[in-house]
Design an enzyme around this catalytic site. Structure first.
Site, PDB file in Angstrom:
ATOM      1  CG  HIS A 239      76.443  19.565  52.456  1.00 46.55           C
ATOM      2  ND1 HIS A 239      75.280  20.244  52.737  1.00 46.55           N
ATOM      3  CD2 HIS A 239      76.222  18.279  52.806  1.00 46.55           C
ATOM      4  CE1 HIS A 239      74.394  19.409  53.238  1.00 46.55           C
ATOM      5  NE2 HIS A 239      74.931  18.207  53.288  1.00 46.55           N
TER       6      HIS A 239
ATOM      7  CG  HIS B  85      75.642  26.274  53.263  1.00 43.15           C
ATOM      8  ND1 HIS B  85      75.966  27.499  53.820  1.00 43.15           N
ATOM      9  CD2 HIS B  85      76.618  26.007  52.356  1.00 43.15           C
ATOM     10  CE1 HIS B  85      77.094  27.949  53.252  1.00 43.15           C
ATOM     11  NE2 HIS B  85      77.507  27.061  52.361  1.00 43.15           N
TER      12      HIS B  85
HETATM   13  P1  DGP Z   1      72.992  16.176  54.818  1.00 45.73           P
HETATM   14  O1  DGP Z   1      72.142  15.223  55.586  1.00 45.73           O
HETATM   15  O2  DGP Z   1      73.337  15.705  53.436  1.00 45.73           O
HETATM   16  O3  DGP Z   1      72.382  17.566  54.821  1.00 45.73           O
HETATM   17  O4  DGP Z   1      74.377  16.232  55.596  1.00 45.73           O
HETATM   18  C1  DGP Z   1      74.635  17.110  56.636  1.00 45.73           C
HETATM   19  C2  DGP Z   1      75.858  16.615  57.321  1.00 45.73           C
HETATM   20  O5  DGP Z   1      76.407  17.669  58.094  1.00 45.73           O
HETATM   21  C3  DGP Z   1      75.609  15.466  58.295  1.00 45.73           C
HETATM   22  O6  DGP Z   1      76.327  14.306  57.851  1.00 45.73           O
HETATM   23  C4  DGP Z   1      76.152  15.932  59.623  1.00 45.73           C
HETATM   24  C5  DGP Z   1      76.968  17.142  59.256  1.00 45.73           C
HETATM   25  N1  DGP Z   1      76.929  18.221  60.234  1.00 45.73           N
HETATM   26  C6  DGP Z   1      75.828  18.828  60.742  1.00 45.73           C
HETATM   27  N2  DGP Z   1      76.186  19.811  61.584  1.00 45.73           N
HETATM   28  C7  DGP Z   1      77.541  19.838  61.585  1.00 45.73           C
HETATM   29  C8  DGP Z   1      78.503  20.652  62.247  1.00 45.73           C
HETATM   30  O7  DGP Z   1      78.186  21.558  63.027  1.00 45.73           O
HETATM   31  N3  DGP Z   1      79.809  20.384  62.013  1.00 45.73           N
HETATM   32  C9  DGP Z   1      80.216  19.379  61.156  1.00 45.73           C
HETATM   33  N4  DGP Z   1      81.524  19.209  61.005  1.00 45.73           N
HETATM   34  N5  DGP Z   1      79.336  18.602  60.503  1.00 45.73           N
HETATM   35  C10 DGP Z   1      78.020  18.821  60.718  1.00 45.73           C
END
Ligand code: DGP
Length: 132
Positions: free
Chosen positions: A97, A95
């Site tokens: 980001h 998704h």
């Molecule tokens: P990417 O590897 O670029 O897809 O980054 C995904 C990021 O999302 C990673 O740094 C950890 C974060 N992340 C994954 N699950 C959750 C969640 O449930 N809550 C929050 N706040 N961050 C999350």
């Protein structure tokens, strides 16, 4: 439903630091540096390439606003703004980001990519391949 859709729908909690009608910004669970924040559209797009133009523009605007907020509140002046686009590029949540990673000192985040030394001919060939 994907994890960021659930966060956007407030089905699972997160530390939201910015919200408007189309975007959220919340603290990343894994804080690469203190204040590491994710900017996420509420609507699901798999990655950067899937965004419509309007959302792409707004995403950068929101990223700027959130970085200014972090600057003010955390007294940090430098940032790495990162988007991992696709699995091989390190995207783990599909998704779209944008990571906002505050940089407090040199070396807080290192990119270890080796650099390719191209000859002038190789640059010309590559340039032509992209623009033609
Ligand atoms: P990417 O590897 O670029 O897809 O980054 C995904 C990021 O999302 C990673 O740094 C950890 C974060 N992340 C994954 N699950 C959750 C969640 O449930 N809550 C929050 N706040 N961050 C999350």
């Amino acid at each position: 439903m994907c994890i960021f859709c659930k966060i956007a729908n407030k089905e699972i909690p997160s530390y939201i630091i910015y919200e408007d009608d189309k975007f959220l910004a919340f603290l990343d669970l894994s804080q690469v540096t203190i204040g590491h924040t994710l900017v996420v559209p509420k609507k699901h797009f798999a990655n950067l390439l899937e965004l419509d133009e309007e959302t792409a523009k707004e995403a950068l605007n929101v990223t700027r606003k959130v970085a200014l907020l972090l600057k003010e509140k955390l007294n940090v002046f430098d940032f790495n703004i990162v988007n991992n686009c696709g699995e091989k590029a390190g995207q783990s949540v599909h998704h779209f980001h944008i990571h906002i990673i505050p940089i407090y000192k040199k070396g807080d985040l290192e990119f270890n990519a080796q650099s390719n030394k191209l000859s002038e001919a190789e640059f010309k060939k590559l340039h032509n391949k992209i623009i033609k």
